[in-house]
Write an enzyme that holds these catalytic residues in place. Sequence first.
Site, PDB file in Angstrom:
ATOM      1  N   ARG A  35      50.333  34.221  26.920  1.00  0.00           N
ATOM      2  CA  ARG A  35      51.347  35.376  27.293  1.00  0.00           C
ATOM      3  C   ARG A  35      52.834  35.055  26.688  1.00  0.00           C
ATOM      4  O   ARG A  35      53.529  35.924  26.459  1.00  0.00           O
ATOM      5  CB  ARG A  35      51.375  35.523  28.963  1.00  0.00           C
ATOM      6  CG  ARG A  35      50.201  36.157  29.138  1.00  0.00           C
ATOM      7  CD  ARG A  35      50.109  36.591  30.887  1.00  0.00           C
ATOM      8  NE  ARG A  35      49.093  37.894  31.172  1.00  0.00           N
ATOM      9  CZ  ARG A  35      48.592  37.939  32.207  1.00  0.00           C
ATOM     10  NH1 ARG A  35      48.826  37.485  33.207  1.00  0.00           N
ATOM     11  NH2 ARG A  35      47.649  39.065  32.397  1.00  0.00           N
ATOM     12  N   LYS A 213      34.078  44.084  41.944  1.00  0.00           N
ATOM     13  CA  LYS A 213      34.087  45.288  43.060  1.00  0.00           C
ATOM     14  C   LYS A 213      34.006  46.752  42.221  1.00  0.00           C
ATOM     15  O   LYS A 213      34.717  46.718  41.333  1.00  0.00           O
ATOM     16  CB  LYS A 213      35.321  45.307  43.861  1.00  0.00           C
ATOM     17  CG  LYS A 213      35.104  44.197  44.801  1.00  0.00           C
ATOM     18  CD  LYS A 213      36.615  44.308  45.688  1.00  0.00           C
ATOM     19  CE  LYS A 213      36.602  43.405  46.754  1.00  0.00           C
ATOM     20  NZ  LYS A 213      38.094  43.684  47.165  1.00  0.00           N
ATOM     21  N   GLY A 367      42.116  40.665  31.892  1.00  0.00           N
ATOM     22  CA  GLY A 367      41.604  40.116  33.171  1.00  0.00           C
ATOM     23  C   GLY A 367      40.561  39.116  32.701  1.00  0.00           C
ATOM     24  O   GLY A 367      40.583  38.351  31.667  1.00  0.00           O
ATOM     25  N   GLY A 390      45.069  44.838  34.937  1.00  0.00           N
ATOM     26  CA  GLY A 390      45.145  45.838  35.508  1.00  0.00           C
ATOM     27  C   GLY A 390      45.909  47.042  35.064  1.00  0.00           C
ATOM     28  O   GLY A 390      45.620  48.143  35.009  1.00  0.00           O
TER      29      GLY A 390
HETATM   30  P1  AMP Z   1      36.780  41.296  38.605  1.00  0.00           P
HETATM   31  O1  AMP Z   1      38.096  40.395  38.975  1.00  0.00           O
HETATM   32  O2  AMP Z   1      36.591  42.310  39.336  1.00  0.00           O
HETATM   33  O3  AMP Z   1      36.697  41.487  37.070  1.00  0.00           O
HETATM   34  O4  AMP Z   1      35.598  40.119  38.837  1.00  0.00           O
HETATM   35  C1  AMP Z   1      35.437  39.060  37.849  1.00  0.00           C
HETATM   36  C2  AMP Z   1      34.478  38.071  38.767  1.00  0.00           C
HETATM   37  O5  AMP Z   1      33.556  38.672  39.325  1.00  0.00           O
HETATM   38  C3  AMP Z   1      34.505  36.958  38.152  1.00  0.00           C
HETATM   39  O6  AMP Z   1      35.155  35.715  38.759  1.00  0.00           O
HETATM   40  C4  AMP Z   1      32.911  36.629  38.035  1.00  0.00           C
HETATM   41  O7  AMP Z   1      32.531  35.330  38.414  1.00  0.00           O
HETATM   42  C5  AMP Z   1      32.573  37.843  39.303  1.00  0.00           C
HETATM   43  N1  AMP Z   1      31.376  38.091  39.122  1.00  0.00           N
HETATM   44  C6  AMP Z   1      30.655  38.805  38.136  1.00  0.00           C
HETATM   45  N2  AMP Z   1      29.367  39.211  38.398  1.00  0.00           N
HETATM   46  C7  AMP Z   1      29.211  38.396  39.490  1.00  0.00           C
HETATM   47  C8  AMP Z   1      27.896  38.466  40.283  1.00  0.00           C
HETATM   48  N3  AMP Z   1      26.776  38.947  39.797  1.00  0.00           N
HETATM   49  N4  AMP Z   1      28.144  37.754  41.575  1.00  0.00           N
HETATM   50  C9  AMP Z   1      29.034  37.283  41.830  1.00  0.00           C
HETATM   51  N5  AMP Z   1      30.194  37.187  41.351  1.00  0.00           N
HETATM   52  C10 AMP Z   1      30.115  38.076  40.127  1.00  0.00           C
END
Ligand code: AMP
Length: 409
Positions: A35, A213, A367, A390
């Site tokens: 960054r 999520k 991200g 984001g």
């Molecule tokens: P996000 O911040 O929403 O992009 O989520 C990223 C995080 O989701 C990472 O730390 C991944 O390890 C986690 N992740 C992705 N797939 C899975 C899964 N099937 N089960 C649990 N965690 C997950």
Amino acid sequence: MITVKDLNDLSGKRVYVRVDFNVPQKNGVIRDTNRIVAALPTIRELADKGAKLILMSHLGKIKWKEPDLAKIEAMKKANDMAPVAKALAELMPEHPVHFCPATRGKELKDAVDALKDGEVLLVQNTRYEKGEEKNDPALAKEWASLADVYVMDAFGSAHRAHASTVGVPSILKEEGKPVALGFLMLKEVANLTKCVEPEESDRPYIAVLGGFKVSDKIKVIDSLLKKCDKILIGGAMAYTFKKALGEKVGSSPVEDDQLDYAKRCYEEANGRLLLPIDSVITDKFEDDGSGRIILTKEGDIPDGFEGVDIGPKTRELYKQELLKAHLVFWNGPMGVFEQEEFQSGTIAICEAVRELDGHAFTVCGGGDSASAVKQFGYKEDFSHVSTGGGASLEMIENDGHLPGVDVLK
Ligand code: AMP
């Protein structure tokens, strides 16, 4: 909107640059200087033109709601900007870099007044100020009073209407002072605008969404369904969709309050939203060394197991979809990519992009997926890897609008 290129006669001028130096670090050790490196072209351009540079950025989180003042002090200490100033000085030895530990008051004013042409002052973490995230008018006024020119180069913070990103430029603009976009912002906005406003020649436009999520990505799914030909879903969020469609998902992470949305969204997509047809599942998420069972499973996931990555059939299916694309937007890993056993899905997306070999415009929207792309060595295969997760999602959600950019218009 003007850009750093349009700013001339800067000798003697105090130029406030909002940068994104929110680098991954622990105890002052910076893990990744990307960054900082990304902001160097703008900083160099301005310093070479003789400006006195005031750099402002946030670093990490400070939870001001915390009632225990000692804990707030500890959070401040953990997010001290001083090591970032040191890293910047090493990356840019041709211009003197100073650090100001104060975020307001006489100490800051004196540090700005002491700057000579072509010198750089990095100010302490903007979030040391409680008013930063509230866009406090008095704080914005004080910071604006230090500057003659404003430059926005913090793409990763452009979706936040804070004092340092929106308060300061709105005051300076009202005072008739120049407000401009930096080189990093120009590149990010131009590349992401392609994903916001696809042209006919960009079709098929395929989005890949993963991560944890559904609730974080609802707005972007809705928005992408209007723009894309297909959305390929992976990551933990896939299991909320699968449960909503009546499949058993074992102990996979599910957001029960999103089931109605997921069902409606899937039906309205009318075949354009693809879900994993198989998953890598495990009985133990954390590997404690005592051995765990890892299987590939199609359909229902048994009790006691959870889905942690997309399976081999899904990898192949998604690859075939991606190989048809002319435009790709990807945000969110396909599985728990931090653990070696569950990286294959995320690597498969990278491999498909490599195989496209420049035949499509491919954007990784920041991200965790951007970290994965770099970690696995695929950065050069993408047309663009964004510095703001984001911000890139919000740009797509809001049809290209970002508060930190709109305020300059
Ligand atoms: P996000 O911040 O929403 O992009 O989520 C990223 C995080 O989701 C990472 O730390 C991944 O390890 C986690 N992740 C992705 N797939 C899975 C899964 N099937 N089960 C649990 N965690 C997950």
